[in-house]
Design an enzyme around this catalytic site. Structure first.
Site, short mmCIF file in Angstrom:
data_model
loop_
_atom_site.label_atom_id
_atom_site.label_comp_id
_atom_site.label_asym_id
_atom_site.label_seq_id
_atom_site.Cartn_x
_atom_site.Cartn_y
_atom_site.Cartn_z
N SER A 40 0.80 -1.23 0.00
CA SER A 40 0.00 0.00 0.00
C SER A 40 0.84 1.28 0.00
O SER A 40 0.63 2.17 0.82
CB SER A 40 -0.93 -0.01 1.20
OG SER A 40 -1.61 -1.22 1.25
N ARG A 95 7.86 5.96 -3.75
CA ARG A 95 8.25 6.64 -2.51
C ARG A 95 7.49 5.99 -1.35
O ARG A 95 6.49 5.32 -1.54
CB ARG A 95 7.93 8.14 -2.56
CG ARG A 95 6.47 8.47 -2.54
CD ARG A 95 6.20 9.97 -2.46
NE ARG A 95 4.77 10.20 -2.43
CZ ARG A 95 4.00 10.24 -3.50
NH1 ARG A 95 4.52 10.05 -4.69
NH2 ARG A 95 2.69 10.44 -3.39
N ASP A 135 -3.49 -1.71 -1.78
CA ASP A 135 -4.60 -2.10 -0.91
C ASP A 135 -5.94 -1.64 -1.45
O ASP A 135 -6.96 -2.32 -1.31
CB ASP A 135 -4.40 -1.58 0.52
CG ASP A 135 -4.26 -0.07 0.62
OD1 ASP A 135 -4.05 0.60 -0.41
OD2 ASP A 135 -4.36 0.45 1.75
#
Length: 498
Positions: A175, A190, A228
């Site tokens: 996620s 990132r 997710d």
């Protein structure tokens, strides 16, 4: 009366007068300080304002950014990442599959036995990630995860064994922003949510997990890498074919939705047979001049691990709502002596005020706000709060939660506008559009959830909103990853032929 008595009386009167003056001055001082505290609160409330006109501007800005992000990489603050999921579950998937759900300070490992929508068996385990691994080295984090996954696999019972001669398959819910290259490959763009492992940025997270599993002797294939939110969308669609988007409102926040493949200018190559593609928006990074940002949001952003990034997330998600409350209380304590002449030392500690604590105080229905008093004592070591003070804190929680909830609704409206589902079309009067929701903020923070749903009705009107359904898809991301592992299994042709 003698001179001594008269002198004593004069002294007594003077003392009483002086005492009275001190009391009056004390009251005036307290009154002035209280007025200052209320000024700070009202100024914050004004700057957090979300009238419907502003929310429509936010929704329009979201739609514009969605178009820009689909046109080219780097064209928008919204990444609009192509997920490579062009076929969502149908409900016919069968078999035993694993899922790994990594998206916050905890991760979950799941074992799922699929036998149709009404016949799903799940086993799972939740594991806390040691804080040092969240800012350490990539190899250390993935070795820890692989080790815990291996322990979980070792607990299989006879009913959850895969067929002899086959390899276990895993859906990996990751996620964080990933530049996906295939259904089972993608490089980390990132970190968010408090993670900051520098040497992992730019690496293929599936390769890193696969190498870690090999190091611990675990024979398992990652057959799907999903965000997710994409997992929640897949899990929602498995049980409801009307699901068109998914939104996570938990520690962090994100959204994914089903887009027409021919509406993605940056897509290279053949269009998928389904004509559709799931887009992972990474909407936490949305920002617009229409967002009602305050000095507290700006200072929170400046002090964060990722200044200038994830602005939308920092005003609507569970990781940050309690921290915004703390920052406002700190200003009231420093400039208006809200908690007395000294600032409580605990109030100086960032993130000491968690959103679950904020929710508990916001929902306090006791006449004397006993829950608020207990939280102040337990968290900030303030044991002498007045009822008046506690009422102000509840009001502050209301302001912060309402802003977040209403902006979340505006974001959803942006998706509905992009997909043309914010209006009723001829011949589709009964067409339902279901938004699958997951995350503790939406599930457990009742006042937040209610404010968001009421705002959706305000924005859409009674007629349209009756066809827009916001549905809790509990554990959608974990089940969704297992479902996408099933729909991308290396044994799919074999399974379909048996």
């Amino acid at each position: 009366m003698g001179k001594v008595a008269v002198a004593a009386a004069v002294v007594a009167v003077a003392a009483v007068s002086a005492g009275a003056v001190l009391v009056v001055r004390h009251r005036m001082r307290n009154s002035g300080k209280w007025a200052k505290a209320m000024d700070i609160l009202r100024d914050f409330e004004d700057k957090c304002g979300t009238p419907i006109s502003k929310l429509r501007q936010v929704a329009d800005a979201m739609t514009v950014e969605m178009h820009a992000g689909l046109a080219s990489d780097g064209g928008s603050k919204l990444k609009m990442l192509i997920s490579y999921v062009d076929n969502l579950p149908t409900g016919d998937e069968t078999g035993i599959f694993y899922a790994l759900d990594l998206g916050g300070t905890n991760f979950r490992v799941l074992r799922v036995k699929l036998g149709g929508v009404e016949n799903v068996k799940k086993e799972f385990q939740e594991v806390s990630i040691p804080p040092n691994l969240m800012i350490g080295k990539s190899e250390d984090l993935f070795d820890f995860i692989a080790g815990e996954l291996a322990k979980f696999v070792a607990t299989e019972d006879e009913d959850m064994q895969i067929p002899p001669g086959t390899q276990r398959e895993l859906g990996f819910t990751f996620s964080f922003p990933v530049k996906q290259s295939s259904i089972a490959g993608g490089t980390l763009v990132r970190w968010t949510k408090g993670f900051n492992i520098e040497d992992a940025v730019g690496l293929d997270v599936v390769e890193e997990l696969t190498k870690a599993m090999e190091r611990v002797g675990l024979d398992m294939r990652v057959s799907a890498l999903v965000n997710d939110t994409v997992g929640t969308l897949a899990g929602g669609r498995y049980s409801n074919p009307d699901v068109i988007a998914a939104v996570i409102l938990g520690t962090g926040t994100n959204a994914a939705y089903v887009e027409r493949a021919n509406a993605i200018p940056k897509w290279q190559g053949l269009l998928p047979k389904s004509g559709e593609m799931v887009i992972n928006m990474e909407w936490g990074n949305f920002r617009s001049s229409h967002l009602p940002l305050t000095e507290y949001d700006e200072s929170l952003d400046n002090d964060s691990l990722n200044p200038g990034e994830q602005i939308f997330e920092k005003i609507i998600s569970g990781m940050y709502l309690g921290e915004v409350v703390r920052r406002v209380l700190l200003k009231m304590a420093e400039e208006a002596e809200f908690f007395g002449e000294t600032v409580p030392s605990k109030l100086l500690k960032p993130f000491i005020f968690r959103t679950p604590d904020m929710s508990a105080m916001h929902h306090d229905s006791t006449p004397d706000l006993k829950v608020v008093a207990t939280k102040l004592k337990d968290i900030l070591e303030i044991s002498n709060s007045s009822l008046k003070m506690r009422k102000v804190i509840v009001e502050l929680c209301e302001i912060v939660a309402t802003r977040g909830a209403r902006l979340s609704a505006a974001g959803i409206l942006g998706i509905l506008k992009k997909t043309g589902r914010d209006v009723r079309k001829e011949g589709e009067e009964n067409q339902k559009s279901v938004i699958a929701m997951d995350g503790g903020l939406f599930e457990h923070y009742t006042k937040f959830r209610n404010a968001m749903q009421n705002t959706m009705k305000e924005l859409l009107g009674e007629e349209i909103s009756s066809n827009i359904i916001i549905e809790l898809s509990n554990d959608g991301s974990g089940l969704g990853a297992a479902l996408l592992a099933a729909s991308h299994s290396q044994y799919l042709e074999y399974i379909e032929s048996t």
